[in-house]
Design a protein around this motif. Sequence first.
Motif, mmCIF file in Angstrom:
data_model
loop_
_atom_site.group_PDB
_atom_site.id
_atom_site.type_symbol
_atom_site.label_atom_id
_atom_site.label_comp_id
_atom_site.label_asym_id
_atom_site.label_seq_id
_atom_site.Cartn_x
_atom_site.Cartn_y
_atom_site.Cartn_z
ATOM 1 N N GLY A 64 43.802 42.111 44.029
ATOM 2 C CA GLY A 64 42.359 42.222 44.171
ATOM 3 C C GLY A 64 41.890 43.586 44.641
ATOM 4 N N ILE A 65 42.742 44.593 44.558
ATOM 5 C CA ILE A 65 42.427 45.930 45.059
ATOM 6 C C ILE A 65 42.228 46.883 43.882
ATOM 7 C CG2 ILE A 65 43.295 47.876 46.424
ATOM 8 C CD1 ILE A 65 42.771 45.487 48.157
ATOM 9 N N LYS A 78 43.994 42.156 49.251
ATOM 10 C CA LYS A 78 45.030 42.424 50.240
ATOM 11 C C LYS A 78 46.055 43.414 49.731
ATOM 12 C CE LYS A 78 47.011 38.052 48.852
ATOM 13 N NZ LYS A 78 47.219 36.707 49.313
ATOM 14 N N ILE A 79 46.648 44.117 50.683
ATOM 15 C CA ILE A 79 47.824 44.948 50.437
ATOM 16 C C ILE A 79 48.832 44.633 51.548
ATOM 17 C CG2 ILE A 79 46.879 46.814 49.026
ATOM 18 C CD1 ILE A 79 46.443 48.414 51.582
ATOM 19 N N THR A 91 43.450 35.576 44.000
ATOM 20 C CA THR A 91 43.262 34.468 44.931
ATOM 21 C C THR A 91 44.269 33.343 44.716
ATOM 22 O OG1 THR A 91 40.922 34.965 44.858
ATOM 23 C CG2 THR A 91 41.544 32.875 45.832
ATOM 24 N N CYS A 92 44.472 32.970 43.478
ATOM 25 C CA CYS A 92 45.351 31.834 43.184
ATOM 26 C C CYS A 92 45.944 32.037 41.806
ATOM 27 C CB CYS A 92 44.554 30.538 43.244
ATOM 28 S SG CYS A 92 43.179 30.529 42.073
ATOM 29 N N ALA A 103 44.236 40.186 55.109
ATOM 30 C CA ALA A 103 43.584 39.827 53.851
ATOM 31 C C ALA A 103 42.091 40.005 54.087
ATOM 32 C CB ALA A 103 43.904 38.399 53.449
ATOM 33 N N PHE A 104 41.389 40.536 53.102
ATOM 34 C CA PHE A 104 39.973 40.829 53.250
ATOM 35 C C PHE A 104 39.147 39.875 52.393
ATOM 36 C CE2 PHE A 104 42.471 44.621 54.049
ATOM 37 C CZ PHE A 104 42.070 44.911 55.339
ATOM 38 N N SER A 105 37.845 40.076 52.346
ATOM 39 C CA SER A 105 36.975 39.188 51.569
ATOM 40 C C SER A 105 37.455 39.121 50.121
ATOM 41 C CB SER A 105 35.528 39.669 51.635
ATOM 42 O OG SER A 105 35.413 40.958 51.083
ATOM 43 N N ASP A 106 37.212 38.000 49.484
ATOM 44 C CA ASP A 106 37.662 37.731 48.110
ATOM 45 C C ASP A 106 39.185 37.811 47.984
ATOM 46 O OD1 ASP A 106 34.995 37.418 47.253
ATOM 47 O OD2 ASP A 106 34.821 39.588 46.928
ATOM 48 N N ASN A 107 39.893 37.571 49.096
ATOM 49 C CA ASN A 107 41.354 37.571 49.154
ATOM 50 C C ASN A 107 41.979 38.895 48.672
ATOM 51 O OD1 ASN A 107 43.663 36.239 50.020
ATOM 52 N ND2 ASN A 107 44.145 35.526 47.961
#
Length: 193
Positions: free
Chosen positions: A106-107, A70-71, A166-167, A64-68
Amino acid sequence: MIDFRHRLFFLAALVFFMLPVSAQHTAVKTNALYWATTTPNLAVETKLARKWTGELSVGWNPFAFSDNRKIKHIAVQPEVRYWLCSPYAGHFLAAHLIYSHYNAGGINLPFGIFPELKDYRFQGDLGAVGIGYGHSWMLPGNHWSIEAEIGFGVGITKYGKYECATCGSKVADEKKTFFMPTKAALSIVYNIK
């Protein structure tokens, strides 16, 4: 209780490891394009018959990267190949299956692919079947080669869609069937002699 994805993984592993393995007919490889998505991956290919090989590849992205962003996923892809000349050199045709469990959000993917992935998080399972075409180039020394493959097929995914990367609460449970790329590989191959 074992669910469908565990059964599929165990079946693929059982079939692959029941294949006759010989050091003269085995290759180990990694897909550089898959590494570009921050996904460590490894594949093993073994000769099945005069012009046939079987491959099992696995990729796992736990990051997981910054600001959540992720792949995150794990993917298993068994494949059979028919070589037009001889195994591990030249052109080949392929048929493969894919199973993946994923958690992504978030991608912002290029070319407008999955535009909702920027604003939502998706978690679910994907199964696919596809066909491919590839070519392998032997490098000097007979142990190393470079291989390229492209594949297309049909995928079925069942997933939960969440409000934000994120949530957030679940927006929907969905199931989709779609035409998709099933393989894009530029692999570095070590042929075991």
